[in-house]
Write a protein that holds these residues in place. Structure first.
Motif, PDB file in Angstrom:
ATOM      1  N   THR A  85      39.014   3.481  32.354  1.00 31.47           N
ATOM      2  CA  THR A  85      40.292   2.803  32.195  1.00 31.47           C
ATOM      3  C   THR A  85      41.253   3.281  33.270  1.00 31.47           C
TER       4      THR A  85
ATOM      5  N   ASP B 124      44.722 -13.258  39.016  1.00 34.43           N
ATOM      6  CA  ASP B 124      44.949 -13.189  37.570  1.00 34.43           C
ATOM      7  C   ASP B 124      44.469 -14.473  36.895  1.00 34.43           C
TER       8      ASP B 124
ATOM      9  N   ARG C 247      43.816 -14.384  33.455  1.00 32.22           N
ATOM     10  CA  ARG C 247      44.005 -14.177  32.014  1.00 32.22           C
ATOM     11  C   ARG C 247      44.509 -15.476  31.385  1.00 32.22           C
TER      12      ARG C 247
ATOM     13  N   LEU D 241      42.028  -9.995  36.997  1.00 26.94           N
ATOM     14  CA  LEU D 241      42.527  -9.716  35.647  1.00 26.94           C
ATOM     15  C   LEU D 241      41.958 -10.731  34.665  1.00 26.94           C
TER      16      LEU D 241
ATOM     17  N   ASP E 288      40.963 -11.645  30.216  1.00 23.03           N
ATOM     18  CA  ASP E 288      41.165 -11.340  28.801  1.00 23.03           C
ATOM     19  C   ASP E 288      40.347 -12.305  27.961  1.00 23.03           C
TER      20      ASP E 288
ATOM     21  N   VAL F  19      39.533  -6.237  35.589  1.00 19.22           N
ATOM     22  CA  VAL F  19      40.418  -5.349  34.840  1.00 19.22           C
ATOM     23  C   VAL F  19      40.966  -6.090  33.623  1.00 19.22           C
ATOM     24  N   GLY F  20      40.950  -5.450  32.474  1.00 19.87           N
ATOM     25  CA  GLY F  20      41.493  -6.043  31.252  1.00 19.87           C
ATOM     26  C   GLY F  20      40.523  -5.893  30.106  1.00 19.87           C
TER      27      GLY F  20
ATOM     28  N   TRP G 242      38.648  -0.996  31.561  1.00 13.18           N
ATOM     29  CA  TRP G 242      39.048  -1.496  30.249  1.00 13.18           C
ATOM     30  C   TRP G 242      40.496  -1.080  29.976  1.00 13.18           C
ATOM     31  N   VAL G 243      41.395  -2.041  29.990  1.00 10.64           N
ATOM     32  CA  VAL G 243      42.787  -1.758  29.667  1.00 10.64           C
ATOM     33  C   VAL G 243      43.287  -2.829  28.705  1.00 10.64           C
TER      34      VAL G 243
ATOM     35  N   PRO H  40      44.687  -5.931  27.796  1.00 17.06           N
ATOM     36  CA  PRO H  40      44.792  -7.057  28.734  1.00 17.06           C
ATOM     37  C   PRO H  40      46.217  -7.501  29.035  1.00 17.06           C
TER      38      PRO H  40
ATOM     39  N   ALA I 290      47.510  -5.472  31.902  1.00 18.74           N
ATOM     40  CA  ALA I 290      46.573  -5.263  33.008  1.00 18.74           C
ATOM     41  C   ALA I 290      47.261  -5.266  34.370  1.00 18.74           C
TER      42      ALA I 290
END
Length: 495
Positions: free
Chosen positions: A220, A319, A321, A397, A399, A422-423, A472-473, A475, A478
């Protein structure tokens, strides 16, 4: 270092106290000495535990590159032939009038009878057999015929079944089998199989040394921006996750999604401290009074045309997401410009060319009927995979709202070096494609059936689970996390 400095100061003060001159003896008569007692042994200062060195960003990135490249360049082809048999014998299953009825939205017939509903059961399973792209992927006749018979038996036992009963019974029997994020059955989507990302906020580890179960720890981005580990896992509802590990009480929390405020953005460009940020929340123009929104169309055309402008960017944030999908031609065009046509994801896509497929897509040649149409008919295509070398990190990014063409975007970046996702987990809605809307003849029950079958990187079905992130963050946070990482490792000072 502060602890070491403090310890040195304390030791110095102790030594100075030991060197002080003795006090002068009194001249009066001495009182009797008290009974001697042992002096307490001073507790030694604990030796500070050395803090592990932060994860080297380049080493982490190289590890992701190596794992991805091994998948993309693997020599063995993706073989979906077991799921795509010839089916010429099914030609002319439906008449033109029946196909028109099946393809036209309508309500239930008046005075609908049990026999009408039972007839619709037969029609529904015939539609699966002749039209559904993943029919053989999920077992073909051996799996679906017993389900058909069970559905018929259950409905026949009802005194006066309704359309909703038909919907409920079909869903109950099919949902454990059809792990297909695109499949629609009346007022149901196939959601029983959906898995989510769970994590424990606030606990970060710099090393995996000595942990009880590394499977519950994922890389993370820490509060200061460094790459570290935290407790994260995949679960349906969190009930199967451990309540404690490594001396920590684990308060698991389900990951969220990027909040949607108003209309989803088709495409937007901005920057942060010189780092380009591209946002795509949809790849289809919204409908306005029955027509496609011209502003959305303009934005999507910009997406398709600007990839080459970012080809030289040493850092990039893309991005997707909340991107629920649409037409992949836009991101395909962007990607070709950005990568110079060098990176190509590993995957196969094919379509079950049934009569109903031809009925919906008149550009398909009639001689294809009864076969699985080759993917080059579509912009997604078929590829053995091609790895693109690139210098300069790209952060993608994602989700749980990233689905369909949004997931196609993520998969394209998997074929390019120095790309990190990432997310959270993506939606897991990519096994089938080219859904057509069909309506059972008597009940009018709506069925959204994918005519295409897609495999990506492997033939594993990712629907419901989705594609995992590299970092893993939460989302919804992110973008902020990536900014912290860039600052911590000084990535934007290397440009």
């Amino acid at each position: 270092m502060k602890k070491r400095a403090l310890l040195s100061l304390l030791l110095a003060l102790t030594l100075l106290a030991g060197c002080a001159p003795a006090a002068e003896a009194p001249t009066s008569t001495l009182a009797p000495l008290p009974t001697a007692t042992a002096s307490p042994t001073p507790t030694p200062e604990p030796t500070p535990t050395p803090t592990p060195e932060p994860v080297d960003f380049r080493e982490f990135l190289d590890g992701v590159n190596a794992a991805r490249k091994a998948i993309i360049t693997r020599e063995e082809p993706l073989d979906i032939s077991p799921y795509t048999p010839d089916f010429h014998e099914q030609n002319h299953t439906f008449t033109e009038a029946e196909m028109e009825r099946l393809s036209t939205e309508h309500g239930p017939e008046e005075n609908l009878t049990k026999d009408d509903l039972l007839a619709d059961v037969n029609t529904f399973f015939t539609l699966l057999q002749t039209t559904y792209g993943a029919y053989h992927y999920f077992g073909g006749d051996d799996v679906f015929f017993p389900i058909r018979d069970a559905v018929r038996e259950e409905l026949a036992a009802m005194e006066a079944p309704t359309v909703q009963d038909l919907n409920d019974v079909l869903y109950r029997h099919l949902s454990p089998i059809l792990i297909d994020g695109h499949f629609i059955l009346g007022n149901y989507g196939m959601r029983d199989h959906v898995q989510y990302m769970y994590y424990v906020p606030g606990i970060y580890l710099d090393s995996l040394d000595g942990v009880e179960d590394p499977a519950y720890l994922k890389p993370t981005i820490g509060p200061d921006g460094r790459i570290c580990w935290w407790y994260a896992a995949i679960s349906r509802d969190g009930s199967d996750l451990p309540s404690a590990l490594d001396g920590h009480t684990l308060a698991w929390q389900r990951a969220g999604m990027l909040p949607r405020n108003g209309k989803a953005i088709a495409f937007d460009e901005s920057e942060w401290e010189g780092v380009p940020i591209l946002i795509s929340r949809r790849m289809i123009a919204s409908l306005v009074n029955g027509s496609r929104d011209p502003d959305d169309l303009k934005a999507l055309e910009r997406l398709a045309s600007c990839g080459e402008e970012y080809a030289g960017s040493p850092l990039l944030i893309f991005d997707v997401r909340g991107n629920g999908g649409g037409d992949e031609k836009y991101i395909d065009s962007w990607f070709q410009g950005w990568s110079g046509g060098k990176g190509e994801r590993r995957g196969t896509i094919t379509f079950r060319c049934s009569q109903l497929f031809l009925h919906h897509h008149t550009f398909i040649s009639p001689e294809h009927i009864g076969t699985y149409c080759p993917a080059p008919l579509y912009p997604t295509g078929t590829s053995a995979g091609a790895w693109a070398e690139r210098s300069g990190p790209t952060f993608v990014l994602q989700d749980k709202g990233t689905a369909s063409a949004g997931e196609g975007t993520v998969l394209r970046f998997h074929a390019v070096a120095d790309s990190l996702t990432v997310g959270g987990l993506t939606c897991g809605c990519y096994l089938t494609a080219n859904n057509i809307n069909l309506y059972l003849p008597h009940s009018g029950l709506h069925c959204g059936i994918g005519t295409g079958l897609i495999s990506n990187e492997t033939d594993e079905n990712r629907d419901g689970v989705g594609y995992l992130p590299d970092l893993w963050v939460e989302p919804s946070k992110a973008l902020d996390a990536v900014k912290r990482l860039i600052e911590y490792y000084g990535l934007n000072t290397e440009q």
